[in-house]
Design a protein around this motif. Structure first.
Motif, PDB file in Angstrom:
ATOM      1  N   SER A 168     -26.573  -1.605 -10.613  1.00 46.97           N
ATOM      2  CA  SER A 168     -27.630  -0.637 -10.342  1.00 46.97           C
ATOM      3  C   SER A 168     -27.942   0.206 -11.566  1.00 46.97           C
ATOM      4  N   PHE A 169     -26.990   0.303 -12.540  1.00 49.37           N
ATOM      5  CA  PHE A 169     -27.219   1.093 -13.728  1.00 49.37           C
ATOM      6  C   PHE A 169     -27.560   0.228 -14.941  1.00 49.37           C
ATOM      7  N   HIS A 170     -27.710  -1.076 -14.739  1.00 48.30           N
ATOM      8  CA  HIS A 170     -27.926  -1.966 -15.872  1.00 48.30           C
ATOM      9  C   HIS A 170     -29.252  -1.673 -16.533  1.00 48.30           C
ATOM     10  N   GLY A 171     -29.271  -1.612 -17.817  1.00 49.27           N
ATOM     11  CA  GLY A 171     -30.512  -1.362 -18.532  1.00 49.27           C
ATOM     12  C   GLY A 171     -30.265  -1.558 -20.010  1.00 49.27           C
ATOM     13  N   ASN A 172     -31.147  -1.029 -20.840  1.00 49.58           N
ATOM     14  CA  ASN A 172     -31.029  -1.183 -22.270  1.00 49.58           C
ATOM     15  C   ASN A 172     -30.120  -0.105 -22.837  1.00 49.58           C
ATOM     16  N   ALA A 173     -28.902  -0.489 -23.189  1.00 50.99           N
ATOM     17  CA  ALA A 173     -27.997   0.455 -23.813  1.00 50.99           C
ATOM     18  C   ALA A 173     -28.417   0.662 -25.261  1.00 50.99           C
ATOM     19  N   VAL A 174     -28.016   1.798 -25.802  1.00 46.91           N
ATOM     20  CA  VAL A 174     -28.347   2.145 -27.176  1.00 46.91           C
ATOM     21  C   VAL A 174     -27.100   1.988 -28.029  1.00 46.91           C
ATOM     22  N   GLU A 175     -27.265   1.427 -29.210  1.00 49.06           N
ATOM     23  CA  GLU A 175     -26.140   1.337 -30.142  1.00 49.06           C
ATOM     24  C   GLU A 175     -26.079   2.627 -30.946  1.00 49.06           C
ATOM     25  N   VAL A 176     -25.046   3.394 -30.730  1.00 58.91           N
ATOM     26  CA  VAL A 176     -24.886   4.672 -31.422  1.00 58.91           C
ATOM     27  C   VAL A 176     -24.296   4.405 -32.799  1.00 58.91           C
ATOM     28  N   THR A 177     -24.986   4.851 -33.838  1.00 56.45           N
ATOM     29  CA  THR A 177     -24.602   4.486 -35.202  1.00 56.45           C
ATOM     30  C   THR A 177     -23.826   5.565 -35.949  1.00 56.45           C
ATOM     31  N   ASP A 178     -23.709   6.769 -35.363  1.00 54.88           N
ATOM     32  CA  ASP A 178     -23.047   7.852 -36.094  1.00 54.88           C
ATOM     33  C   ASP A 178     -21.748   8.312 -35.438  1.00 54.88           C
ATOM     34  N   LEU A 179     -21.086   7.409 -34.729  1.00 52.94           N
ATOM     35  CA  LEU A 179     -19.855   7.787 -34.033  1.00 52.94           C
ATOM     36  C   LEU A 179     -18.752   8.202 -34.999  1.00 52.94           C
ATOM     37  N   TYR A 180     -18.758   7.627 -36.201  1.00 54.85           N
ATOM     38  CA  TYR A 180     -17.628   7.832 -37.106  1.00 54.85           C
ATOM     39  C   TYR A 180     -17.945   8.838 -38.207  1.00 54.85           C
ATOM     40  N   GLN A 181     -18.901   9.718 -37.960  1.00 46.66           N
ATOM     41  CA  GLN A 181     -19.202  10.761 -38.922  1.00 46.66           C
ATOM     42  C   GLN A 181     -19.492  12.068 -38.203  1.00 46.66           C
ATOM     43  N   SER A 182     -19.352  13.164 -38.923  1.00 46.30           N
ATOM     44  CA  SER A 182     -19.602  14.481 -38.355  1.00 46.30           C
ATOM     45  C   SER A 182     -20.113  15.407 -39.448  1.00 46.30           C
ATOM     46  N   GLU A 183     -21.010  16.316 -39.054  1.00 47.42           N
ATOM     47  CA  GLU A 183     -21.554  17.307 -39.988  1.00 47.42           C
ATOM     48  C   GLU A 183     -21.146  18.708 -39.542  1.00 47.42           C
ATOM     49  N   LEU A 184     -20.731  19.533 -40.503  1.00 47.45           N
ATOM     50  CA  LEU A 184     -20.330  20.899 -40.200  1.00 47.45           C
ATOM     51  C   LEU A 184     -20.850  21.832 -41.280  1.00 47.45           C
ATOM     52  N   TYR A 185     -21.137  23.062 -40.875  1.00 45.35           N
ATOM     53  CA  TYR A 185     -21.491  24.086 -41.849  1.00 45.35           C
ATOM     54  C   TYR A 185     -20.234  24.537 -42.579  1.00 45.35           C
ATOM     55  N   VAL A 186     -20.362  24.788 -43.888  1.00 46.47           N
ATOM     56  CA  VAL A 186     -19.246  25.295 -44.686  1.00 46.47           C
ATOM     57  C   VAL A 186     -19.730  26.498 -45.493  1.00 46.47           C
ATOM     58  N   THR A 187     -18.790  27.353 -45.861  1.00 48.77           N
ATOM     59  CA  THR A 187     -19.139  28.565 -46.601  1.00 48.77           C
ATOM     60  C   THR A 187     -19.180  28.323 -48.106  1.00 48.77           C
ATOM     61  N   ASP A 188     -18.466  27.283 -48.565  1.00 47.18           N
ATOM     62  CA  ASP A 188     -18.462  26.969 -49.998  1.00 47.18           C
ATOM     63  C   ASP A 188     -18.052  25.507 -50.169  1.00 47.18           C
ATOM     64  N   LYS A 189     -17.990  25.059 -51.424  1.00 44.01           N
ATOM     65  CA  LYS A 189     -17.678  23.667 -51.719  1.00 44.01           C
ATOM     66  C   LYS A 189     -16.297  23.515 -52.369  1.00 44.01           C
TER      67      LYS A 189
END
Length: 351
Positions: A14-35
């Motif tokens: 009943s839930f079958h449909g077009n699944a999406v391939e998620v491409t950013d599972l292995y990355q993350s973005e965060l704000y930082v105060t300096d480098k």
């Protein structure tokens, strides 16, 4: 057991449909105060926690002893990092991790693992503000729309907030979303290839500064809404957290309930060439719990595969139903679609 398998198969169908391939599972973005190096190391640790949350669907995934140990050698799991300088002077760091190493860490920690093919959820949100009801869109409420996408991204759940252009408005109105009229909403959601649709309404409580958010899936068995009360942005975040966590529980494969390697017979039709058979075999072998795949019978365009997998039949079917290359075969002459471990059947829809 047979009735349970029948229920599982019908529920997933009943839930079958077009699944999406998620491409950013292995990355993350965060704000930082300096480098600086110290800031980068701490941000990288938080980024790994975020990635593990997306892979497991659990807030508490980072509490594992093994994962805490891995943080001490965070560079062993990283592929690269880069800084993103915003026009407003803010700085983000984007950290990408090695998929194989992180998945191995998740498995060693005995946490569930959710693959990169995930159901797309359409969110139709109507808001009542100053006695006026309208849709939440990028134009009308850009901060709320952005909040939906950002929160869902933290879980790795693909969502779509409809455009609400002339095409959408010709199919569904604010009143229909407010009243959760499922049929027009589901019809309009087909445009976006959404697997499921959510209707939600938000309004300020009388004589109060608190807001109330009510939401439900359009295909839910009961009409009862999920109700949240509080700050406008916080209850929207809670809604996305709630359905994302629910999806993770439904689709993530838990190693603690997995079985020893077992074999399941799977029939696939519309395999007209040796090339298509090989492609189907490779697609089956790519599923996270599949150990081996063999062709055991062929007749015309119908092929029977023996699939060895280290999971329950339920988890195997979950994975198959998120694969766009396979569509569930529906017998036009059968009143009930019955499935068990020896007669799962699909049609090849790949290239």
């Amino acid at each position: 057991m047979a009735l349970r398998i029948l229920f599982i198969f019908c529920w997933l169908w009943s839930f079958h449909g077009n699944a999406v391939e998620v491409t950013d599972l292995y990355q993350s973005e965060l704000y930082v105060t300096d480098k600086s190096r110290d800031t980068r190391v701490e941000a990288s640790k938080k980024a790994l926690y975020n990635v593990i949350k997306k892979l497991t669907g659990r807030h508490e995934g980072g509490d594992s002893r093994l994962i805490k140990q891995a943080m001490r050698s965070i560079s062993d799991y990283m592929l690269k990092y880069e800084y993103l300088d915003g026009e407003d002077g803010t700085v983000k760091i984007r950290v990408k991790f090695e998929p194989t190493r992180v998945e191995e860490l998740v498995r060693d920690a005995q946490l569930p693992l959710w693959g990169n093919r995930r159901p797309l959820i359409a969110i139709w949100l109507a808001i009542e503000d100053n006695f006026r009801r309208e849709f939440v869109t990028q134009d009308s409420y850009p901060q709320l729309e952005r909040l939906i996408y950002d929160t869902a991204s933290e879980w790795g759940v693909p969502v779509i907030v409809p455009l609400l252009d002339l095409d959408d408005l010709a199919k569904v109105s604010v009143a229909e979303v407010w009243g959760n009229f499922s049929e027009p909403v589901e019809l309009a959601s087909q445009r976006y290839n959404a697997e499921r649709a959510i209707t939600a309404r938000m309004f300020q409580q009388r004589n109060s500064s608190s807001w109330q958010l009510e939401w439900r899936y359009t295909d839910a068995d009961m009409f009862e809404m999920n109700k949240l009360v509080g700050d406008k942005q916080q209850i929207l975040i809670r809604m996305v957290n709630d359905f994302s966590s629910e999806l993770a529980r439904s689709y993530a494969i838990d190693p603690n309930v997995s079985l020893a390697t077992q074999s399941t017979s799977l029939v696939v039709d519309n395999l007209k060439t040796f090339t298509s058979i090989e492609l189907a075999k490779r697609q089956l072998a790519s599923l996270s719990t599949v150990v081996d795949v063999d062709v055991i019978y062929r007749s015309g365009d119908l092929v029977r595969f023996e699939v060895k997998h280290s999971s329950t039949l339920e988890d195997l079917v979950k994975s198959l139903n998120l694969e766009q290359a396979f569509s569930i075969y529906v017998d036009p002459h059968a009143f009930y679609q019955i499935a068990n471990a020896s007669n799962l059947r699909y049609s090849w829809a790949g290239q």
